[in-house]
Design a protein around this motif. Structure first.
Motif, PDB file in Angstrom:
ATOM      1  N   MET A 291     -32.528 -25.677  10.517  1.00 33.00           N
ATOM      2  CA  MET A 291     -31.584 -24.828  11.246  1.00 33.00           C
ATOM      3  C   MET A 291     -30.288 -25.582  11.556  1.00 33.00           C
ATOM      4  SD  MET A 291     -32.784 -21.782  11.751  1.00 33.00           S
ATOM      5  CE  MET A 291     -34.261 -20.792  11.987  1.00 33.00           C
ATOM      6  N   ALA A 292     -30.415 -26.854  11.925  1.00 34.19           N
ATOM      7  CA  ALA A 292     -29.221 -27.653  12.191  1.00 34.19           C
ATOM      8  C   ALA A 292     -28.389 -27.827  10.927  1.00 34.19           C
ATOM      9  CB  ALA A 292     -29.628 -29.022  12.751  1.00 34.19           C
ATOM     10  N   LEU A 293     -29.050 -27.926   9.780  1.00 31.17           N
ATOM     11  CA  LEU A 293     -28.322 -28.012   8.511  1.00 31.17           C
ATOM     12  C   LEU A 293     -27.510 -26.749   8.272  1.00 31.17           C
ATOM     13  CD1 LEU A 293     -27.914 -29.744   5.945  1.00 31.17           C
ATOM     14  CD2 LEU A 293     -29.884 -28.581   4.957  1.00 31.17           C
ATOM     15  N   ALA A 294     -28.088 -25.599   8.604  1.00 31.55           N
ATOM     16  CA  ALA A 294     -27.348 -24.342   8.489  1.00 31.55           C
ATOM     17  C   ALA A 294     -26.137 -24.348   9.412  1.00 31.55           C
ATOM     18  CB  ALA A 294     -28.260 -23.156   8.822  1.00 31.55           C
ATOM     19  N   ALA A 295     -26.288 -24.900  10.636  1.00 31.78           N
ATOM     20  CA  ALA A 295     -25.171 -24.952  11.585  1.00 31.78           C
ATOM     21  C   ALA A 295     -24.051 -25.861  11.072  1.00 31.78           C
ATOM     22  CB  ALA A 295     -25.670 -25.434  12.946  1.00 31.78           C
ATOM     23  N   VAL A 296     -24.421 -26.987  10.476  1.00 30.00           N
ATOM     24  CA  VAL A 296     -23.414 -27.891   9.909  1.00 30.00           C
ATOM     25  C   VAL A 296     -22.659 -27.200   8.773  1.00 30.00           C
ATOM     26  CG1 VAL A 296     -23.111 -30.024   8.586  1.00 30.00           C
ATOM     27  CG2 VAL A 296     -24.586 -30.010  10.595  1.00 30.00           C
ATOM     28  N   ASN A 297     -23.396 -26.498   7.906  1.00 29.93           N
ATOM     29  CA  ASN A 297     -22.756 -25.790   6.799  1.00 29.93           C
ATOM     30  C   ASN A 297     -21.860 -24.667   7.303  1.00 29.93           C
ATOM     31  OD1 ASN A 297     -24.094 -27.420   4.973  1.00 29.93           O
ATOM     32  ND2 ASN A 297     -25.776 -25.990   4.647  1.00 29.93           N
ATOM     33  N   LEU A 298     -22.282 -23.997   8.382  1.00 29.93           N
ATOM     34  CA  LEU A 298     -21.469 -22.923   8.955  1.00 29.93           C
ATOM     35  C   LEU A 298     -20.171 -23.469   9.540  1.00 29.93           C
ATOM     36  CD1 LEU A 298     -21.097 -19.966   9.843  1.00 29.93           C
ATOM     37  CD2 LEU A 298     -22.455 -20.488  11.874  1.00 29.93           C
ATOM     38  N   ARG A 299     -20.268 -24.651  10.171  1.00 27.66           N
ATOM     39  CA  ARG A 299     -19.080 -25.253  10.781  1.00 27.66           C
ATOM     40  C   ARG A 299     -18.001 -25.551   9.746  1.00 27.66           C
ATOM     41  NH1 ARG A 299     -20.281 -30.842  13.455  1.00 27.66           N
ATOM     42  NH2 ARG A 299     -20.232 -31.410  11.251  1.00 27.66           N
ATOM     43  N   GLY A 300     -18.403 -25.908   8.545  1.00 22.34           N
ATOM     44  CA  GLY A 300     -17.426 -26.231   7.514  1.00 22.34           C
ATOM     45  C   GLY A 300     -17.058 -25.053   6.630  1.00 22.34           C
TER      46      GLY A 300
ATOM     47  N   PRO B  76     -15.241 -21.327   5.767  1.00 16.93           N
ATOM     48  CA  PRO B  76     -14.083 -20.546   6.241  1.00 16.93           C
ATOM     49  C   PRO B  76     -14.460 -19.327   7.072  1.00 16.93           C
ATOM     50  CG  PRO B  76     -14.351 -20.389   3.828  1.00 16.93           C
ATOM     51  CD  PRO B  76     -15.229 -21.472   4.307  1.00 16.93           C
ATOM     52  N   LEU B  77     -15.630 -18.730   6.806  1.00 15.95           N
ATOM     53  CA  LEU B  77     -16.101 -17.639   7.649  1.00 15.95           C
ATOM     54  C   LEU B  77     -16.716 -18.214   8.924  1.00 15.95           C
ATOM     55  CD1 LEU B  77     -17.851 -15.257   5.075  1.00 15.95           C
ATOM     56  CD2 LEU B  77     -15.638 -14.932   6.183  1.00 15.95           C
ATOM     57  N   GLY B  78     -16.349 -17.704  10.063  1.00 15.02           N
ATOM     58  CA  GLY B  78     -16.851 -18.204  11.327  1.00 15.02           C
ATOM     59  C   GLY B  78     -18.165 -17.565  11.727  1.00 15.02           C
ATOM     60  N   TRP B  79     -18.635 -17.956  12.915  1.00 14.80           N
ATOM     61  CA  TRP B  79     -19.900 -17.450  13.435  1.00 14.80           C
ATOM     62  C   TRP B  79     -19.895 -15.935  13.541  1.00 14.80           C
ATOM     63  CZ3 TRP B  79     -24.858 -17.873  14.585  1.00 14.80           C
ATOM     64  CH2 TRP B  79     -25.408 -17.024  15.539  1.00 14.80           C
ATOM     65  N   ARG B  80     -18.778 -15.375  14.047  1.00 20.00           N
ATOM     66  CA  ARG B  80     -18.730 -13.932  14.273  1.00 20.00           C
ATOM     67  C   ARG B  80     -18.854 -13.165  12.956  1.00 20.00           C
ATOM     68  NH1 ARG B  80     -14.250 -12.079  18.441  1.00 20.00           N
ATOM     69  NH2 ARG B  80     -15.540 -13.526  19.645  1.00 20.00           N
TER      70      ARG B  80
END
Length: 300
Positions: free
Chosen positions: A142-151, A153-157
Motif C-alpha cells: 500500500m505504501a508503494l502505491a502511495a509513493v507512486n501516486l505522489r509522483g 500527475p493525477l492527484g489523490w482526488r
C-alpha cells in the motif's frame, strides 16, 4: 502430475513445493497485470487473454482429465461468477487510474482479507509473527502505491474512484483465492478443476470485448498484436493461476496468497533490471519491507 501432487499433500515435501509454486506464481503475475494495462484497452486485452486460454484449455481438459462431477460443475459455476465480478472491477479500475497505483492497492488488500477468510473457511491459524509479516507485506504494498501516486500527475482526488475500485478488487482477490482453494480440494484430481475452470471462465470477457467494440465503448485495436498479447497472457495465466492454486492445495491458503503478492517486488525488479526504469530509494526500501513480510509469513 496429479498423482504426484496427491502423494505429497500434507507432507513436508508438499509444503516446500507449495512455497516454490507460490513464488513462481508471483514472478508470472508480475508481468500478467501489465499485459492487461498496456497500450490496448484493458477490456479488449482481457477478452483476448480469456479467449486464448479457454480455447487452449478445452482440448487438454477433454484429453487429460475426466468430466467434472455434478458437484464440481456447481463449484466451477460459482468460481466463474466470482471471477467475472473480479475482472469487471479490475478492468474498471485500470480504465480510471494509473496501473502503478491501482495494481499495488488491489494486491495489498488481498493478503489481509485472504488470511482472514482462510481462517474462517479452513480453520487456518497464524502465529503473531506471521500476522506481523502479513501486516508488513500488505502495508509495504500500500505504501508503494502511495509513493507512486505522489509522483503521478493525477492527484489523490482524481485517482480516488480508481483506488476505491482497486480496494474492492482486492476483496474479490481474497474471495476467489479462498473459494478456488475450496474448489480444487473438492476435486479428486486437481487438474480437473484447473483445466475446466479455464474452459468455463474463458468465454465471458471475449463477448464483452466484442460488444464494447461494436458499441464503440472501446476503440478497435489491430488484431495481430492483440492476439499475440492474448496468447502470451494465456500462457502466463496458466502458470500464475495454476501454480498458486496447486500451492493452496498443498499448504495453507493464507501463506500461498501472501507469498504470491510479492509479485509487486518482482515487477519492480523486472522494471529496473530489464526495462531500465528508475526505482529510487523509497521504492527500494519498500520492496525490502515487502520481502521481509513474506519471509515472516513463511518462516515465523
Amino acid at each position: 502430475m496429479s498423482d504426484f501432487i496427491l502423494s505429497i499433500d500434507g507432507t513436508e515435501a508438499g509444503a516446500r513445493l507449495a512455497l516454490i509454486l507460490a513464488l513462481v506464481s508471483a514472478v508470472a503475475h508480475a508481468s500478467f497485470g501489465a499485459l492487461q494495462k498496456g497500450r490496448h484497452d484493458p477490456w479488449l486485452s482481457r477478452g483476448a487473454i480469456d479467449a486464448c486460454y479457454g480455447m487452449m484449455a478445452l482440448p487438454m481438459a477433454l484429453l487429460l482429465t475426466p468430466l467434472p462431477s455434478a458437484g464440481l460443475w456447481w463449484a466451477l459455476a460459482g468460481a466463474w461468477g466470482i471471477h467475472v465480478v473480479y475482472k469487471f472491477l479490475q478492468a474498471m479500475a485500470y480504465s480510471r487510474g494509473a496501473y502503478t497505483v491501482v495494481y499495488p492497492v488491489a494486491r495489498g488488500m488481498g493478503p489481509l482479507a485472504t488470511v482472514a477468510l482462510a481462517g474462517i473457511v479452513f480453520g487456518e491459524s497464524f502465529s503473531g509473527g506471521q500476522w506481523g509479516g502479513v501486516a508488513l507485506l500488505s502495508g509495504g504494498i500500500m505504501a508503494l502505491a502511495a509513493v507512486n501516486l505522489r509522483g503521478h500527475p493525477l492527484g489523490w482526488r482524481d485517482m480516488a474512484p480508481a483506488i476505491g475500485l482497486a480496494l474492492l478488487t482486492g476483496v474479490m482477490i481474497a474471495l476467489y483465492t479462498t473459494y478456488d482453494a475450496w474448489g480444487i480440494r473438492l476435486a479428486d484430481d486437481p487438474l480437473t478443476f484447473l483445466l475446466w475452470f479455464f474452459v468455463v471462465d474463458g468465454w465471458t470477457f471475449p463477448l464483452i470485448a466484442a460488444w464494447r467494440v461494436r458499441t464503440q465503448r472501446s476503440p478497435a485495436s489491430p488484431l495481430r498484436p492483440l492476439l499475440a498479447r492474448g496468447l502470451l497472457g494465456a500462457l502466463i495465466a496458466f502458470l500464475s493461476f495454476g501454480a498458486v492454486m496447486l500451492a493452496t492445495r498443498l499448504d495453507k491458503v493464507g501463506e500461498a496468497a501472501a507469498l504470491r503478492e510479492t509479485s509487486v517486488v518482482f515487477a519492480g525488479l523486472i522494471g529496473w533490471l530489464v526495462l531500465g526504469e528508475r526505482v529510487g530509494p523509497a521504492r527500494a526500501a519498500l520492496m525490502v519491507v515487502i520481502a521481509l513480510g513474506a519471509i515472516a509469513v513463511e518462516f515465523a
